[in-house]
Design a protein around this motif. Structure first.
Motif, PDB file in Angstrom:
ATOM      1  N   SER A 166       0.806  -1.222   0.000  1.00 58.80           N
ATOM      2  CA  SER A 166       0.000   0.000   0.000  1.00 58.80           C
ATOM      3  C   SER A 166       0.837   1.269   0.000  1.00 58.80           C
ATOM      4  CB  SER A 166      -0.931   0.005   1.222  1.00 58.80           C
ATOM      5  OG  SER A 166      -1.788  -1.117   1.202  1.00 58.80           O
ATOM      6  N   GLY A 167       2.172   1.104  -0.004  1.00 59.76           N
ATOM      7  CA  GLY A 167       3.051   2.257  -0.046  1.00 59.76           C
ATOM      8  C   GLY A 167       3.499   2.757   1.307  1.00 59.76           C
ATOM      9  N   GLU A 168       3.212   2.011   2.405  1.00 57.38           N
ATOM     10  CA  GLU A 168       3.647   2.435   3.733  1.00 57.38           C
ATOM     11  C   GLU A 168       4.922   1.705   4.108  1.00 57.38           C
ATOM     12  OE1 GLU A 168       0.712   2.475   6.770  1.00 57.38           O
ATOM     13  OE2 GLU A 168      -0.956   2.706   5.369  1.00 57.38           O
TER      14      GLU A 168
END
Length: 664
Positions: free
Chosen positions: A651-653
């Motif tokens: 999710s890009g975290e």
């Protein structure tokens, strides 16, 4: 569905989707190693052996008499030659027959040859000879005599007296049966206590693993029964009664037997229900007889198990002061005041409901001391597991230390059952020794229930269950104040379609944050279905019930609501105890009731919204957990944490460690 603890005491380690998981309880009591006394006389006296003519002797005499009357009638009268009737007529025609005797009753003919020999034949016709044969015998010079059948006087008398004997026997049997019943009624007031031997008591404190503090507290009773003169010299008085209080299965009965074994004195064991009968006054009579038995034994221990069945608060029922249970309790109170400590009689009782006992029973001078027998700690659980594993073949990979840490909240009876279940699993698996995997499977069976292989779920149900349990598992992993996740499965176990299991930690008090995380985790399954499918089903019923119960106790009993403040309102009115029987059953106003309901609803709603925010943030992690459950059906806690980290990265975290995803 989720691991929802009803605290305190420590929470159960599992839950399930779709139905209520049955409560786990430990019922089997520890097996006594005492041998009952050989004499049935509870007072210790020797019984007399009754002598006399045995009952079976009369049957032998009757059989001989009948044989003497009947058997001779079947014996032959002589040893003559047997002839047919035709041969007999031929012998007469040849002039070889001198005389015959005809039995008119049987038709048999006994005759004598001219040379003195005898013969036997069966006659013809009703009189023994056919028509014309009598004249033929007379013409041949044969002497004919007839023997009319004579009546047997003894047989006639027996036929007449047999009905009389039967009637007399029936009356005697009825009289003896009535006497036996009257004897049972007359002895109904006798105590049903079981007496155990005092010469070789085999149960001691060494047979009880753990509970060092409890054993130390009751050791002075052993010293008093062993060396009473020490206490008399200094003027000390040992407590007359000791009440063992604790959850079921913690070994209260075993501790009482160990006290008797250490002291080497008589031991009378009875349960509270043994005093109760349908007749009024029986319980009080049995109490008197119980204490008389103890006095005849000299130094003894009276152990009353489940004393709460007769020790409830008086005046609680609708029977008034003449209630049978109250009379039994009154007699027990009087007996406990009726003897001195120097007599060497100590009363021990066990219960898991001390709050309902009558105050007069707990006052000093009766049950002076209450000894709490709690659930075992980790070290005590390890010792208990080792005790129950002594006679079993254990594998090299079995670590009792690890099993002790994974069995938080289990009593001694639960641990004994766990070891036995592990042995059964090993036998079914075909192994010759118990291995670690057997303990794991046995623990899952005991805590979560047996796996139901017969349940076949549709693809939609299986997918919904995977997301439901995935929501519980995700929140159990990321929330900081709950118990750590152990495993999650979508295999039907017990009454549930899926289970998320967290291992409870060794806790004695619980914080407000712990309860909030527990409620939030309970909402995880319901919220996950809303986030993914947009609709609800009945699978969250048990989760909502447990969450509502925790929230209600937080607000009403534990003072964890700022608006309600430091007030405690009991959630249940035990009217069967007679407390405020005629009152409305509520101790607060309508405004307070409204405030309590609002706070409970707000607490549940807030935690549901918190669960929704958390699952929305970790939507990708939830999907990965559900996909893994659909593929593997069961995954453990570390696998769930790894999938959550993977979902955050996708999710890009940034989530390099598990701590990065924990909400604080």
């Amino acid at each position: 569905m989720s691991d929802l603890p009803p605290p305190p005491p420590p929470p159960p380690p599992g839950g399930g989707r779709g139905s209520r998981r049955p409560n786990k309880s430990a019922r089997p009591a520890p097996k006594s190693k005492f041998e009952p006394e050989g004499s049935s006389n509870h007072g210790g006296g020797s019984g007399e052996t009754k002598t006399g003519f045995p009952k079976w002797g009369w049957w032998i005499i009757a059989g001989v008499a009948v044989a003497a009357l009947l058997v001779p009638s079947f014996w032959p009268s002589d040893d003559g030659t047997d002839l047919t009737y035709t041969e007999f007529i031929s012998q007469v025609d040849e002039g070889n027959v001198g005389s015959v005797e005809v039995d008119k009753g049987s038709g048999n003919i006994t005759g004598e040859y001219t040379n003195g020999d005898t013969f036997n034949t069966t006659g013809g016709g009703e009189a023994g000879l056919f028509e014309g044969d009598q004249a033929f015998l007379e013409e041949s010079g044969v002497s004919i005599t007839y023997d009319a059948p004579s009546n047997n006087a003894l047989l006639n008398l027996l036929g007449f007296m047999l009905p009389v004997f039967l009637i007399i026997g029936f009356l005697v049997w009825m009289q003896r049966r009535a006497a036996g019943q009257m004897g049972g009624v007359m002895s109904i007031g006798k105590s049903k206590a079981k007496a155990y031997t005092t010469d070789k008591p085999s149960t001691t404190f060494d047979d009880i693993a753990g509970y060092e503090g409890v054993k130390q507290e009751i050791s002075e009773v052993v010293d008093f029964l062993r060396y009473p003169e020490r206490f008399k010299e200094i003027g000390a008085r040992v407590p007359k009664g000791m009440l063992l209080v604790g959850p079921p299965g913690t070994g209260k009965t075993l501790l009482a037997r160990a006290v008797a074994g250490e002291a080497g004195v008589g031991f009378l064991s009875v349960t509270g229900s043994d005093f109760m009968e349908m007749f009024v006054g029986v319980g009080a009579s049995r109490v008197r007889d119980l204490f008389q038995q103890a006095r005849r034994m000299g130094r003894a221990i009276i152990f009353i198990d489940e004393i709460d069945s007769i020790g409830r608060k008086r005046g609680a029922g609708l029977g008034g002061g003449h209630d049978e249970r109250e009379q039994t309790l009154n007699q027990m109170l009087a007996e406990m005041d009726g003897f001195e400590a120097s007599e060497g009689i100590v009363i021990m009782a066990a219960t898991n409901r001390p709050d309902i006992l009558d105050p007069a029973l707990l006052r000093p001078g009766r049950f002076d001391r209450q000894i709490v027998v709690p659930l075992p700690e980790a070290d005590e659980r390890r010792a208990i597991l080792e005790v129950h594993s002594r006679d079993k073949r254990m594998g090299a990979d079995v670590d009792m230390e690890t099993m002790a840490k994974a069995t938080v909240g289990m009593a001694g009876a639960d641990l004994a059952n766990l070891v036995n279940e592990a042995a059964l699993v090993a036998v079914r698996r075909g192994s010759k020794e118990i291995e670690r995997i057997d303990f794991e499977n046995a623990r899952d069976r005991v805590v979560l229930g047996a796996q139901r292989e017969s349940v076949i779920m549709t693809a939609e149900e299986k997918k919904a269950t995977a997301y439901h349990e995935g929501g519980h598992a995700l929140l159990a992993t990321v929330l900081p104040n709950g118990d750590p996740l152990h495993k999650v499965t979508i295999l039907p176990r017990g009454m549930a379609l899926g289970v998320t299991w967290s291992l409870p930690q060794e806790r004695h008090t619980y914080s407000k944050e712990y309860f909030e995380d527990t409620i939030c985790k309970a909402m995880g399954g319901r919220v996950a279905e809303i986030v993914v499918f947009g609709h609800l089903n009945s699978g969250a019923a048990n989760d909502l019930e447990q969450a509502t119960g925790i929230a209600r106790r937080m607000v009403r009993e534990w003072g964890m609501s700022d608006r309600v403040g430091p007030q405690a309102w009991s959630s249940q009115q035990q009217t069967f105890l007679g407390d405020d029987l005629m009152s409305s059953g509520r101790e607060y106003s309508d405004d307070t009731a409204k405030l309590l309901d609002e706070e409970i609803a707000k607490l549940l709603t807030d935690q549901e919204q918190r669960a929704k925010r958390t699952l929305t943030r970790h939507r990708r992690g939830l999907e990965l957990i559900a996909e893994s459950l659909l593929e593997h059906e069961t995954i453990d806690g570390p696998t769930v944490a790894r999938l959550i980290q993977q979902g955050m990265i996708e999710s890009g975290e940034d989530a390099e460690t598990l701590d990065d995803i924990i909400l604080r």
